[in-house]
Design a protein around this motif. Structure first.
Motif, PDB file in Angstrom:
ATOM      1  N   SER A 174      35.905 -53.097 -25.495  1.00 23.86           N
ATOM      2  CA  SER A 174      37.153 -53.351 -26.211  1.00 23.86           C
ATOM      3  C   SER A 174      36.935 -53.352 -27.717  1.00 23.86           C
ATOM      4  N   GLN A 175      35.686 -53.491 -28.160  1.00 16.09           N
ATOM      5  CA  GLN A 175      35.401 -53.491 -29.590  1.00 16.09           C
ATOM      6  C   GLN A 175      35.742 -52.158 -30.243  1.00 16.09           C
ATOM      7  N   PHE A 176      35.797 -51.064 -29.465  1.00 11.69           N
ATOM      8  CA  PHE A 176      36.237 -49.790 -30.023  1.00 11.69           C
ATOM      9  C   PHE A 176      37.665 -49.927 -30.554  1.00 11.69           C
ATOM     10  N   VAL A 177      38.513 -50.612 -29.797  1.00 10.88           N
ATOM     11  CA  VAL A 177      39.907 -50.801 -30.204  1.00 10.88           C
ATOM     12  C   VAL A 177      39.986 -51.743 -31.401  1.00 10.88           C
ATOM     13  N   SER A 178      39.333 -52.904 -31.284  1.00 13.30           N
ATOM     14  CA  SER A 178      39.390 -53.881 -32.374  1.00 13.30           C
ATOM     15  C   SER A 178      38.861 -53.296 -33.679  1.00 13.30           C
ATOM     16  N   ALA A 179      37.789 -52.516 -33.596  1.00  9.68           N
ATOM     17  CA  ALA A 179      37.181 -51.950 -34.800  1.00  9.68           C
ATOM     18  C   ALA A 179      38.193 -51.140 -35.597  1.00  9.68           C
ATOM     19  N   LEU A 180      38.964 -50.317 -34.918  1.00  4.78           N
ATOM     20  CA  LEU A 180      39.931 -49.454 -35.598  1.00  4.78           C
ATOM     21  C   LEU A 180      41.158 -50.234 -36.039  1.00  4.78           C
ATOM     22  N   LEU A 181      41.611 -51.181 -35.210  1.00  8.39           N
ATOM     23  CA  LEU A 181      42.774 -51.981 -35.590  1.00  8.39           C
ATOM     24  C   LEU A 181      42.519 -52.767 -36.868  1.00  8.39           C
ATOM     25  N   LEU A 182      41.339 -53.375 -36.995  1.00  2.25           N
ATOM     26  CA  LEU A 182      41.059 -54.260 -38.124  1.00  2.25           C
ATOM     27  C   LEU A 182      41.093 -53.532 -39.461  1.00  2.25           C
ATOM     28  N   SER A 183      40.763 -52.248 -39.466  1.00  2.00           N
ATOM     29  CA  SER A 183      40.820 -51.464 -40.705  1.00  2.00           C
ATOM     30  C   SER A 183      42.086 -50.623 -40.794  1.00  2.00           C
ATOM     31  N   GLY A 184      42.878 -50.593 -39.734  1.00  2.00           N
ATOM     32  CA  GLY A 184      44.067 -49.740 -39.681  1.00  2.00           C
ATOM     33  C   GLY A 184      45.038 -49.892 -40.837  1.00  2.00           C
ATOM     34  N   PRO A 185      45.296 -51.130 -41.331  1.00  2.00           N
ATOM     35  CA  PRO A 185      46.246 -51.252 -42.441  1.00  2.00           C
ATOM     36  C   PRO A 185      45.809 -50.516 -43.707  1.00  2.00           C
ATOM     37  N   ARG A 186      44.507 -50.250 -43.835  1.00  2.00           N
ATOM     38  CA  ARG A 186      43.993 -49.588 -45.032  1.00  2.00           C
ATOM     39  C   ARG A 186      44.048 -48.064 -44.919  1.00  2.00           C
ATOM     40  N   PHE A 187      44.311 -47.535 -43.716  1.00  2.00           N
ATOM     41  CA  PHE A 187      44.395 -46.083 -43.582  1.00  2.00           C
ATOM     42  C   PHE A 187      45.700 -45.595 -44.215  1.00  2.00           C
ATOM     43  N   ASN A 188      45.670 -44.412 -44.809  1.00  2.00           N
ATOM     44  CA  ASN A 188      46.842 -43.900 -45.530  1.00  2.00           C
ATOM     45  C   ASN A 188      48.089 -43.829 -44.658  1.00  2.00           C
ATOM     46  N   LYS A 189      47.915 -43.396 -43.427  1.00  2.00           N
ATOM     47  CA  LYS A 189      49.043 -43.269 -42.494  1.00  2.00           C
ATOM     48  C   LYS A 189      49.065 -44.401 -41.474  1.00  2.00           C
ATOM     49  N   GLY A 190      48.298 -45.452 -41.712  1.00  2.00           N
ATOM     50  CA  GLY A 190      48.196 -46.489 -40.701  1.00  2.00           C
ATOM     51  C   GLY A 190      47.462 -45.959 -39.487  1.00  2.00           C
ATOM     52  N   LEU A 191      47.782 -46.491 -38.329  1.00  2.00           N
ATOM     53  CA  LEU A 191      47.048 -46.134 -37.112  1.00  2.00           C
ATOM     54  C   LEU A 191      47.954 -46.218 -35.897  1.00  2.00           C
ATOM     55  N   GLU A 192      47.872 -45.217 -35.059  1.00  2.00           N
ATOM     56  CA  GLU A 192      48.453 -45.284 -33.712  1.00  2.00           C
ATOM     57  C   GLU A 192      47.338 -44.975 -32.731  1.00  2.00           C
ATOM     58  N   LEU A 193      46.893 -45.977 -32.005  1.00  2.00           N
ATOM     59  CA  LEU A 193      45.735 -45.858 -31.112  1.00  2.00           C
ATOM     60  C   LEU A 193      46.186 -45.938 -29.665  1.00  2.00           C
ATOM     61  N   ARG A 194      45.751 -44.954 -28.891  1.00  4.82           N
ATOM     62  CA  ARG A 194      46.057 -44.956 -27.457  1.00  4.82           C
ATOM     63  C   ARG A 194      44.757 -45.009 -26.668  1.00  4.82           C
ATOM     64  N   HIS A 195      44.620 -46.039 -25.838  1.00  3.50           N
ATOM     65  CA  HIS A 195      43.451 -46.144 -24.952  1.00  3.50           C
ATOM     66  C   HIS A 195      43.669 -45.238 -23.752  1.00  3.50           C
ATOM     67  N   THR A 196      42.729 -44.327 -23.515  1.00  4.82           N
ATOM     68  CA  THR A 196      42.901 -43.307 -22.475  1.00  4.82           C
ATOM     69  C   THR A 196      42.033 -43.522 -21.246  1.00  4.82           C
ATOM     70  N   GLY A 197      41.150 -44.496 -21.272  1.00  5.10           N
ATOM     71  CA  GLY A 197      40.196 -44.661 -20.188  1.00  5.10           C
ATOM     72  C   GLY A 197      40.702 -45.557 -19.079  1.00  5.10           C
ATOM     73  N   ASN A 198      39.756 -46.048 -18.288  1.00  5.37           N
ATOM     74  CA  ASN A 198      40.079 -46.981 -17.224  1.00  5.37           C
ATOM     75  C   ASN A 198      40.462 -48.328 -17.832  1.00  5.37           C
ATOM     76  N   SER A 199      40.551 -49.331 -16.991  1.00  7.75           N
ATOM     77  CA  SER A 199      40.984 -50.645 -17.442  1.00  7.75           C
ATOM     78  C   SER A 199      40.158 -51.117 -18.642  1.00  7.75           C
ATOM     79  N   LEU A 200      40.856 -51.664 -19.639  1.00  6.33           N
ATOM     80  CA  LEU A 200      40.208 -52.105 -20.875  1.00  6.33           C
ATOM     81  C   LEU A 200      39.559 -53.468 -20.657  1.00  6.33           C
ATOM     82  N   PRO A 201      38.226 -53.581 -20.862  1.00  8.46           N
ATOM     83  CA  PRO A 201      37.567 -54.871 -20.655  1.00  8.46           C
ATOM     84  C   PRO A 201      37.823 -55.832 -21.811  1.00  8.46           C
ATOM     85  N   SER A 202      37.616 -57.114 -21.549  1.00  9.89           N
ATOM     86  CA  SER A 202      37.643 -58.140 -22.603  1.00  9.89           C
ATOM     87  C   SER A 202      38.913 -58.078 -23.450  1.00  9.89           C
TER      88      SER A 202
END
Length: 452
Positions: A178-206
């Motif tokens: 789940s740290q893959f998701v958190s890593a991108l979310l935490l810096s997302g406000p600083r991205f020029n276009k923000g962030l839209e993240l879609r988890h594509t795998g199996n059930s997300l742990p933690s």
């Protein structure tokens, strides 16, 4: 004696001669501390992190941010607690980051480095090079970052920061962490276009850790849309914008409370952890339910959380997919139960600090247990346990699980107990201090003892 020899000395796990009766002040949350540091580094104004956890993982995070230009001043609160003043500055390279074996550092900081002006090199412990990082690397490339990892999808790597990142939409398979998701979310406000993240795998742990990231982002002023808000399943949106400097007091680390509360369960005693929050996103809050199902009782009051053992430990069937970090201590308690246990949903633990499923099975069986790995967990059948060396594989949660066993099994020796310094550097002092407090009257049935 060399440092490496001292590090691997055997620590005789204290045996409980009576039911414990103690109050244990658990230090601050590692997960909250490291997220707070990242958000403070992205803020437009200075902020405070009070009562942070000072451990190997958090100091690695602080030193990495300092290397990229963030000022972190360590001071003391008027009440004596520690406080860190974080003064954000323009992120820059060149810099070298030592991630140790900290998942939060190795995964949360490449997006930060992508926003820096200049190259940032990431290195770490040998085990860190084996842990998956492809979700963060691949996503950052889609979002506009340049990263050299020689095709490994893992450390070591260099992020060539350009001072900004385009951002936008990206698909991520975060089923490994789940740290893959958190890593991108935490810096997302600083991205020029923000962030839209879609988890594509199996059930997300933690998943509680992702909810923690969302909650902390919102409290820092970010606009975040999450699936639990009624939006699209497995999709998070972060709007580009400024983050506010906060004055944050870190909660106690509820997952690090697990071995202390387990001590009440396996000795038929009582342990109170002050400061347990009435509302929290920490995964460790699940201990209240898990240890109640295993024969204890848990009461949350103004004093904190008190766990009381009954003198009997019951087996447990539980899906720990969302709270996998609790699995090592739960498995240790289950090995002392009066019936079988089935722990499932934790296949992702094979890629943590060590392969936790294989390690737990090997070490519990070494002491006479009957533990079988399943496709996604452990099957534990209670058997008489005996003393012996419990190897920790440089994994802090293996060490604390072994200490729980030692309460009921004489002669357990823990190899490299110093590995607890990763998230709980004062563990041995807290543990022996807990046992030094006046013993409580044993619950009916008395303390659990190794059978046989």
């Amino acid at each position: 004696m060399s440092d490496s020899t001292a590090q691997h000395d055997l620590w005789p796990a204290p045996h409980a001669a009576a039911a414990v009766d103690a109050t244990v002040h658990v230090p601050g949350s590692k997960s909250v501390t490291n997220r707070a540091l990242v958000l403070a580094a992205h803020s437009t104004e200075p902020g405070w992190v009070r009562r942070p956890l000072r451990s190997r993982d958090t100091m690695l995070m602080a030193e990495a941010l300092r290397a990229m230009g963030v000022q972190i001043d360590e001071t003391v609160n008027p009440d004596g607690g520690e406080a860190w003043r974080i003064i954000p500055a323009g992120l820059h390279g060149p810099a070298t980051v030592d991630v140790g074996n900290a998942g939060t550092v190795m995964r949360f900081l490449p997006p930060v480095a992508a926003l820096a002006d200049g190259p940032v090199r990431f290195e770490g412990d040998a085990r860190a090079y084996e842990r998956p990082l492809h979700g963060v690397i691949d996503a950052l490339r889609v979002l506009g970052a340049r990263i050299d990892d020689e095709g490994r999808g893992a450390l070591p790597l260099t992020v060539h920061g350009a001072g900004q990142l385009a951002g936008g939409a990206v698909d991520v398979d975060a089923s490994a962490s789940s740290q893959f998701v958190s890593a991108l979310l935490l810096s997302g406000p600083r991205f020029n276009k923000g962030l839209e993240l879609r988890h594509t795998g199996n059930s997300l742990p933690s998943l509680p850790h992702v909810r923690m990231s969302v909650d902390m982002l919102r409290k820092a002023g970010a606009k975040v849309d999450a699936p639990e808000d009624g939006g699209r399943a497995n999709v998070w949106r972060v709007t580009a914008g400024a983050l506010l400097g906060r004055d944050l007091t870190v909660e106690p680390d509820l997952s690090n409370a697990a071995p202390f509360l387990a001590a009440a369960l396996v000795t038929g005693g009582r342990v109170t952890v002050p400061g347990w929050p009435a509302r929290t996103t920490q995964a460790g809050d699940a201990l209240r339910d898990l240890f109640t199902r295993m024969g204890g009782s848990c009461e949350l009051t103004d004093r904190g959380l008190t766990c009381t053992g009954s003198g009997r430990v019951r087996g447990l069937t539980a899906d720990l997919h969302e709270v996998g970090e609790l699995a090592p201590v739960v498995a240790a308690v289950a090995a002392l139960a009066d019936g079988p246990s089935q722990l499932s949903g934790i296949a992702h633990l094979r890629m943590h600090e060590t392969d936790r499923l294989a390690a737990l099975a090997a070490e519990l069986n070494r002491l006479g247990g009957d533990v079988t790995e399943t496709e996604d967990g452990l099957r534990i059948r209670p058997r008489p346990l005996r003393g012996g060396v419990f190897h920790t594989y440089e994994d802090h949660r293996l060490a604390t699980a072994a200490a729980v066993l030692g309460l009921a099994v004489p002669g357990v020796e823990i190899e490299n107990v110093a590995t607890t310094g990763k998230t709980l550097p004062d563990f041995t002092e807290l543990w022996t201090g807990m046992l030094a407090e006046p013993a409580a009257p044993a619950a009916d049935g008395g303390p659990v003892r190794a059978r046989g």
